[in-house]
Design a protein around this motif. Structure first.
Motif, PDB file in Angstrom:
ATOM      1  N   GLY A   1     -12.756 -27.170-100.198  1.00  0.00           N
ATOM      2  CA  GLY A   1     -14.032 -27.116-100.977  1.00  0.00           C
ATOM      3  C   GLY A   1     -13.930 -26.204-102.707  1.00  0.00           C
ATOM      4  O   GLY A   1     -14.674 -26.191-103.331  1.00  0.00           O
TER       5      GLY A   1
ATOM      6  N   THR B   1      -9.223 -27.100 -91.396  1.00  0.00           N
ATOM      7  CA  THR B   1     -10.453 -27.292 -91.203  1.00  0.00           C
ATOM      8  C   THR B   1     -11.189 -27.444 -89.875  1.00  0.00           C
ATOM      9  O   THR B   1     -11.978 -26.475 -89.490  1.00  0.00           O
ATOM     10  CB  THR B   1     -10.466 -28.370 -92.464  1.00  0.00           C
ATOM     11  OG1 THR B   1      -9.742 -28.445 -93.859  1.00  0.00           O
ATOM     12  CG2 THR B   1     -12.325 -27.615 -92.655  1.00  0.00           C
TER      13      THR B   1
ATOM     14  N   TYR C   1     -13.222 -23.936 -88.444  1.00  0.00           N
ATOM     15  CA  TYR C   1     -13.764 -24.296 -87.356  1.00  0.00           C
ATOM     16  C   TYR C   1     -14.720 -24.602 -85.979  1.00  0.00           C
ATOM     17  O   TYR C   1     -15.542 -23.682 -85.128  1.00  0.00           O
ATOM     18  CB  TYR C   1     -15.075 -26.283 -87.880  1.00  0.00           C
ATOM     19  CG  TYR C   1     -16.145 -26.127 -87.511  1.00  0.00           C
ATOM     20  CD1 TYR C   1     -17.409 -26.003 -87.678  1.00  0.00           C
ATOM     21  CD2 TYR C   1     -16.565 -27.126 -86.237  1.00  0.00           C
ATOM     22  CE1 TYR C   1     -18.871 -26.386 -87.451  1.00  0.00           C
ATOM     23  CE2 TYR C   1     -17.812 -28.160 -85.763  1.00  0.00           C
ATOM     24  CZ  TYR C   1     -18.588 -26.787 -86.035  1.00  0.00           C
ATOM     25  OH  TYR C   1     -20.406 -27.071 -85.807  1.00  0.00           O
TER      26      TYR C   1
ATOM     27  N   MET D   1     -17.677 -22.479 -91.252  1.00  0.00           N
ATOM     28  CA  MET D   1     -18.867 -23.093 -91.702  1.00  0.00           C
ATOM     29  C   MET D   1     -17.910 -24.895 -92.039  1.00  0.00           C
ATOM     30  O   MET D   1     -17.241 -24.067 -92.656  1.00  0.00           O
ATOM     31  CB  MET D   1     -19.569 -22.794 -92.644  1.00  0.00           C
ATOM     32  CG  MET D   1     -20.677 -21.901 -92.208  1.00  0.00           C
ATOM     33  SD  MET D   1     -21.708 -22.291 -90.941  1.00  0.00           S
ATOM     34  CE  MET D   1     -22.727 -24.112 -91.622  1.00  0.00           C
TER      35      MET D   1
ATOM     36  N   SER E   1     -19.015 -27.731 -94.118  1.00  0.00           N
ATOM     37  CA  SER E   1     -20.079 -28.587 -95.084  1.00  0.00           C
ATOM     38  C   SER E   1     -19.198 -30.206 -95.118  1.00  0.00           C
ATOM     39  O   SER E   1     -19.035 -30.751 -94.182  1.00  0.00           O
ATOM     40  CB  SER E   1     -19.590 -27.713 -96.301  1.00  0.00           C
ATOM     41  OG  SER E   1     -18.754 -28.686 -97.120  1.00  0.00           O
ATOM     42  N   GLY E   2     -20.812 -30.630 -95.408  1.00  0.00           N
ATOM     43  CA  GLY E   2     -20.574 -31.946 -95.627  1.00  0.00           C
ATOM     44  C   GLY E   2     -19.686 -32.477 -96.187  1.00  0.00           C
ATOM     45  O   GLY E   2     -18.873 -33.318 -96.272  1.00  0.00           O
ATOM     46  N   TRP E   3     -19.670 -31.680 -97.423  1.00  0.00           N
ATOM     47  CA  TRP E   3     -18.460 -32.389 -98.104  1.00  0.00           C
ATOM     48  C   TRP E   3     -17.554 -31.877 -98.133  1.00  0.00           C
ATOM     49  O   TRP E   3     -16.245 -32.672 -97.590  1.00  0.00           O
ATOM     50  CB  TRP E   3     -18.395 -31.403 -99.628  1.00  0.00           C
ATOM     51  CG  TRP E   3     -20.063 -31.719-100.620  1.00  0.00           C
ATOM     52  CD1 TRP E   3     -21.373 -30.652-100.763  1.00  0.00           C
ATOM     53  CD2 TRP E   3     -20.078 -33.136-101.508  1.00  0.00           C
ATOM     54  NE1 TRP E   3     -21.203 -31.640-101.578  1.00  0.00           N
ATOM     55  CE2 TRP E   3     -21.002 -32.928-102.078  1.00  0.00           C
ATOM     56  CE3 TRP E   3     -19.103 -34.334-101.525  1.00  0.00           C
ATOM     57  CZ2 TRP E   3     -21.699 -34.085-102.854  1.00  0.00           C
ATOM     58  CZ3 TRP E   3     -20.064 -35.517-101.942  1.00  0.00           C
ATOM     59  CH2 TRP E   3     -21.521 -35.583-102.812  1.00  0.00           C
ATOM     60  N   GLN E   4     -16.755 -31.071 -96.963  1.00  0.00           N
ATOM     61  CA  GLN E   4     -15.794 -31.255 -96.242  1.00  0.00           C
ATOM     62  C   GLN E   4     -15.287 -32.223 -95.780  1.00  0.00           C
ATOM     63  O   GLN E   4     -14.662 -33.450 -94.762  1.00  0.00           O
ATOM     64  CB  GLN E   4     -15.524 -29.921 -95.647  1.00  0.00           C
ATOM     65  CG  GLN E   4     -15.102 -28.831 -96.679  1.00  0.00           C
ATOM     66  CD  GLN E   4     -15.527 -27.827 -95.497  1.00  0.00           C
ATOM     67  OE1 GLN E   4     -16.014 -26.691 -94.678  1.00  0.00           O
ATOM     68  NE2 GLN E   4     -14.418 -26.474 -96.041  1.00  0.00           N
TER      69      GLN E   4
END
Length: 291
Positions: A140, A258, A262, A268, A270-273
């Motif tokens: 992030g 990550t 989750y 959460m 994210s799309g970037w992750q």
């Protein structure tokens, strides 16, 4: 053989990625970051020492002049990078700390070129770039275009120090493999790290936690899976794989971390992750040799 070695290194990264499960459990019992690091290396040292004493005591022998290898893997790497890492987390953020920690493959690539004469071909550099970018996405840490976050110089240095210390395990471990068995290297890595950290820690205020069953479950789990077993698999894989390649492949660790956060802790994603996960996996696949 090399395919097997890559699988061992990937497995070690997966196991390292699960450490958050045990660390969070110990944090919940009131332990500090430094206490958790010390418990990790000490429990792993005890496990390995008992195992070798009863199975292969001959592997505990080493020449005193070769103790430099274990000072490197245990103190300069394991103890040093953990201290720098947790200081950076405390003073900045987890995202920044993890991103700076994963400058390690870049340090390994440079040091491997100097000490082992490993090549720095375009494919390797491209894979390195993908994994570094992927780690930044996964954690992030995404500075906006045209600007950069302000990180005070002391904490920038501790963050880079964590990456450098993390890289040193690969360098010293690769050198030690020329003389010693994997089990010998792992055992003395944890013993030397324990000797460096134990004088710095006070457990007087945490005595009550030692009487709980959950403490011993978390301690045993942390000592076995993301510590003893993970380092065994990684060091074994280093026998067949270039140090710089191994350092890139093991960057799968933050991806696993990550995913653990989750699926287990319901944090959460994210799309970037997800983009970062794909970049890391792409880099890991590209770096592997093709016959």
């Amino acid at each position: 053989m090399q395919k097997r070695a890559y699988l061992l290194i990937i497995a070690s990264g997966v196991l390292w990625g699960t450490i958050g499960i045990f660390v969070r459990g110990l944090y919940g019992l009131g332990f500090s970051s430094l206490q958790v690091v010390t418990l990790r290396v000490f429990s792993a040292a005890v496990i390995m020492l008992i195992y070798l004493l009863f199975t292969r005591p001959e592997l505990l022998k080493f020449r005193f002049r070769d103790s430099l290898y274990f000072v490197g893997t245990g103190i300069l790497s394991l103890a040093f990078f953990n201290l720098c890492y947790f200081i950076t987390i405390r003073e900045t953020s987890i995202a920044i700390a993890v991103t700076l920690l994963y400058t390690a493959p870049a340090f390994v690539a440079v040091l491997s070129r100097v000490f082992f004469r490993e090549s720095l071909r375009a494919k390797k550099l491209f894979s390195l770039g993908l994994t570094l970018a992927g780690c930044a996405f996964v954690t992030g840490y995404l500075p906006k275009l045209g600007s950069s976050p302000f990180i005070p110089l002391p904490w920038l240095l501790t963050g880079l120090g964590a990456g450098f210390g993390y890289a040193l395990y690969t360098i010293f471990g690769k050198a030690a493999l020329k003389k010693y068995h994997t089990l010998t290297i792992i055992t003395y890595t944890f013993i030397f790290a324990s000797l460096a950290l134990l004088p710095l820690v006070n457990f007087e205020n945490s005595g009550g936690a030692f009487s709980t069953g959950s403490f011993w479950i978390y301690l045993a789990g942390m000592g076995i899976f993301p510590s003893t077993l993970a380092y065994l698999l990684y060091t074994k894989g280093l026998e067949e794989v270039e140090a710089s390649r191994a350092a890139i492949v093991v960057t799968i660790e933050p991806v696993v971390g990550t995913l653990v956060s989750y699926f287990i802790f319901r944090e959460m994603l994210s799309g970037w992750q997800l983009v970062g996960i794909l970049l890391v996996l792409t880099g890991v696949v590209l770096i592997q040799e093709r016959k």
